[in-house]
Design a protein around this motif. Sequence first.
Motif, PDB file in Angstrom:
ATOM      1  N   TYR A  61     -15.461  29.027-106.404  1.00 14.48           N
ATOM      2  CA  TYR A  61     -16.063  28.197-107.442  1.00 14.48           C
ATOM      3  C   TYR A  61     -16.305  28.940-108.743  1.00 14.48           C
ATOM      4  O   TYR A  61     -16.514  28.324-109.778  1.00 14.48           O
ATOM      5  N   ARG A  62     -16.265  30.226-108.747  1.00 17.74           N
ATOM      6  CA  ARG A  62     -16.455  30.975-109.995  1.00 17.74           C
ATOM      7  C   ARG A  62     -15.132  31.023-110.759  1.00 17.74           C
ATOM      8  O   ARG A  62     -14.160  31.600-110.295  1.00 17.74           O
ATOM      9  N   GLU A  63     -15.126  30.431-111.941  1.00 15.65           N
ATOM     10  CA  GLU A  63     -13.868  30.331-112.679  1.00 15.65           C
ATOM     11  C   GLU A  63     -13.389  31.662-113.245  1.00 15.65           C
ATOM     12  O   GLU A  63     -12.198  31.863-113.425  1.00 15.65           O
ATOM     13  N   TYR A  64     -14.298  32.602-113.499  1.00 15.77           N
ATOM     14  CA  TYR A  64     -13.873  33.893-114.044  1.00 15.77           C
ATOM     15  C   TYR A  64     -12.940  34.605-113.060  1.00 15.77           C
ATOM     16  O   TYR A  64     -11.884  35.101-113.445  1.00 15.77           O
ATOM     17  N   GLU A  65     -13.339  34.666-111.801  1.00 16.01           N
ATOM     18  CA  GLU A  65     -12.539  35.337-110.784  1.00 16.01           C
ATOM     19  C   GLU A  65     -11.187  34.653-110.599  1.00 16.01           C
ATOM     20  O   GLU A  65     -10.153  35.302-110.521  1.00 16.01           O
ATOM     21  N   ARG A  66     -11.193  33.325-110.546  1.00 14.98           N
ATOM     22  CA  ARG A  66      -9.942  32.587-110.395  1.00 14.98           C
ATOM     23  C   ARG A  66      -9.044  32.784-111.599  1.00 14.98           C
ATOM     24  O   ARG A  66      -7.837  33.003-111.472  1.00 14.98           O
ATOM     25  N   THR A  67      -9.618  32.685-112.787  1.00 16.43           N
ATOM     26  CA  THR A  67      -8.827  32.805-114.012  1.00 16.43           C
ATOM     27  C   THR A  67      -8.245  34.200-114.167  1.00 16.43           C
ATOM     28  O   THR A  67      -7.047  34.350-114.436  1.00 16.43           O
ATOM     29  N   SER A  68      -9.066  35.223-113.992  1.00 17.26           N
ATOM     30  CA  SER A  68      -8.551  36.589-114.176  1.00 17.26           C
ATOM     31  C   SER A  68      -7.483  36.916-113.142  1.00 17.26           C
ATOM     32  O   SER A  68      -6.476  37.549-113.468  1.00 17.26           O
ATOM     33  N   THR A  69      -7.664  36.462-111.909  1.00 18.18           N
ATOM     34  CA  THR A  69      -6.658  36.698-110.878  1.00 18.18           C
ATOM     35  C   THR A  69      -5.359  35.970-111.216  1.00 18.18           C
ATOM     36  O   THR A  69      -4.263  36.526-111.091  1.00 18.18           O
ATOM     37  N   ALA A  70      -5.468  34.725-111.673  1.00 17.16           N
ATOM     38  CA  ALA A  70      -4.277  33.941-112.026  1.00 17.16           C
ATOM     39  C   ALA A  70      -3.547  34.549-113.225  1.00 17.16           C
ATOM     40  O   ALA A  70      -2.313  34.590-113.251  1.00 17.16           O
ATOM     41  N   VAL A  71      -4.289  35.036-114.202  1.00 13.32           N
ATOM     42  CA  VAL A  71      -3.670  35.644-115.390  1.00 13.32           C
ATOM     43  C   VAL A  71      -2.934  36.927-115.018  1.00 13.32           C
ATOM     44  O   VAL A  71      -1.789  37.141-115.442  1.00 13.32           O
ATOM     45  N   VAL A  72      -3.563  37.771-114.215  1.00 13.43           N
ATOM     46  CA  VAL A  72      -2.899  39.011-113.789  1.00 13.43           C
ATOM     47  C   VAL A  72      -1.646  38.681-112.974  1.00 13.43           C
ATOM     48  O   VAL A  72      -0.593  39.294-113.152  1.00 13.43           O
ATOM     49  N   ASN A  73      -1.734  37.698-112.103  1.00 15.77           N
ATOM     50  CA  ASN A  73      -0.576  37.303-111.306  1.00 15.77           C
ATOM     51  C   ASN A  73       0.555  36.807-112.209  1.00 15.77           C
ATOM     52  O   ASN A  73       1.703  37.211-112.046  1.00 15.77           O
ATOM     53  N   ALA A  74       0.234  35.942-113.162  1.00 13.23           N
ATOM     54  CA  ALA A  74       1.259  35.422-114.074  1.00 13.23           C
ATOM     55  C   ALA A  74       1.869  36.539-114.912  1.00 13.23           C
ATOM     56  O   ALA A  74       3.079  36.561-115.157  1.00 13.23           O
ATOM     57  N   TYR A  75       1.052  37.480-115.335  1.00  7.58           N
ATOM     58  CA  TYR A  75       1.527  38.591-116.154  1.00  7.58           C
ATOM     59  C   TYR A  75       2.516  39.465-115.376  1.00  7.58           C
ATOM     60  O   TYR A  75       3.507  39.938-115.930  1.00  7.58           O
ATOM     61  N   THR A  76       2.250  39.690-114.090  1.00  2.00           N
ATOM     62  CA  THR A  76       3.099  40.581-113.302  1.00  2.00           C
ATOM     63  C   THR A  76       4.305  39.878-112.681  1.00  2.00           C
ATOM     64  O   THR A  76       5.257  40.556-112.270  1.00  2.00           O
ATOM     65  N   MET A  77       4.318  38.566-112.605  1.00  8.77           N
ATOM     66  CA  MET A  77       5.398  37.848-111.928  1.00  8.77           C
ATOM     67  C   MET A  77       6.794  38.170-112.467  1.00  8.77           C
ATOM     68  O   MET A  77       7.696  38.455-111.674  1.00  8.77           O
ATOM     69  N   PRO A  78       7.042  38.129-113.779  1.00 11.41           N
ATOM     70  CA  PRO A  78       8.398  38.452-114.256  1.00 11.41           C
ATOM     71  C   PRO A  78       8.826  39.881-113.907  1.00 11.41           C
ATOM     72  O   PRO A  78       9.959  40.111-113.501  1.00 11.41           O
ATOM     73  N   LEU A  79       7.906  40.834-114.019  1.00  8.20           N
ATOM     74  CA  LEU A  79       8.199  42.222-113.688  1.00  8.20           C
ATOM     75  C   LEU A  79       8.526  42.372-112.202  1.00  8.20           C
ATOM     76  O   LEU A  79       9.520  43.007-111.832  1.00  8.20           O
ATOM     77  N   VAL A  80       7.704  41.804-111.353  1.00  6.30           N
ATOM     78  CA  VAL A  80       7.910  41.907-109.906  1.00  6.30           C
ATOM     79  C   VAL A  80       9.203  41.198-109.498  1.00  6.30           C
ATOM     80  O   VAL A  80       9.962  41.712-108.672  1.00  6.30           O
ATOM     81  N   ASP A  81       9.477  40.059-110.083  1.00  5.46           N
ATOM     82  CA  ASP A  81      10.703  39.331-109.767  1.00  5.46           C
ATOM     83  C   ASP A  81      11.932  40.171-110.116  1.00  5.46           C
ATOM     84  O   ASP A  81      12.852  40.302-109.328  1.00  5.46           O
ATOM     85  N   ARG A  82      11.908  40.769-111.304  1.00  2.21           N
ATOM     86  CA  ARG A  82      13.016  41.621-111.740  1.00  2.21           C
ATOM     87  C   ARG A  82      13.150  42.834-110.813  1.00  2.21           C
ATOM     88  O   ARG A  82      14.241  43.202-110.396  1.00  2.21           O
ATOM     89  N   TYR A  83      12.017  43.447-110.480  1.00  5.01           N
ATOM     90  CA  TYR A  83      12.025  44.614-109.600  1.00  5.01           C
ATOM     91  C   TYR A  83      12.588  44.264-108.223  1.00  5.01           C
ATOM     92  O   TYR A  83      13.447  44.970-107.699  1.00  5.01           O
ATOM     93  N   LEU A  84      12.103  43.187-107.611  1.00  2.23           N
ATOM     94  CA  LEU A  84      12.567  42.815-106.273  1.00  2.23           C
ATOM     95  C   LEU A  84      14.050  42.457-106.278  1.00  2.23           C
ATOM     96  O   LEU A  84      14.783  42.818-105.353  1.00  2.23           O
TER      97      LEU A  84
END
Length: 159
Positions: A61-84
């Motif tokens: 229910y805390r939006e800060y934790e959800r938002t920061s986790t989602a932002v970090v995930n979105a930020y790393t997705m292109p890099l991880v996809d390219r790496y894999l």
Amino acid sequence: LDPASLNAAIEELAKADVAAVSICFLHAYANPSHERRAGEILRAANPELFVTLSHELVREYREYERTSTAVVNAYTMPLVDRYLSTLDRDLDRAWPGTRLSLMVSNGGICSPETARPSTDVTELRWATRRQAAAMKLRPALRRVLRKAFARPRVTVPRP
């Protein structure tokens, strides 16, 4: 969910040539239907876009934790996809028929295709190194893994 606002945001994202987006609605932990719908519309408008929905990562229910986790995930997705993709391709070139498996946080394994949507880079690095040590893989594969983590592009020598 306001479709007009969402369509305006989609147009802005297209103009900005964005690679990844995180969506976090305030009460998506309790009822993620609007967040899901926004993600569906965004993916339909731009299938190449990496989309992270906060409720899929953290049902809190805390939006800060959800938002920061989602932002970090979105930020790393292109890099991880390219790496894999690069690691999988180069391992297959060096050792045809080799199947790359990744350890996930619950101790199980998955394919790169399964891991791509929401892989955590730190977890992947730890898991891959641990697998290499545990399986006592040959030195050439250890070199491949070291190079893979040192830079995004992996060049694998033929054995």
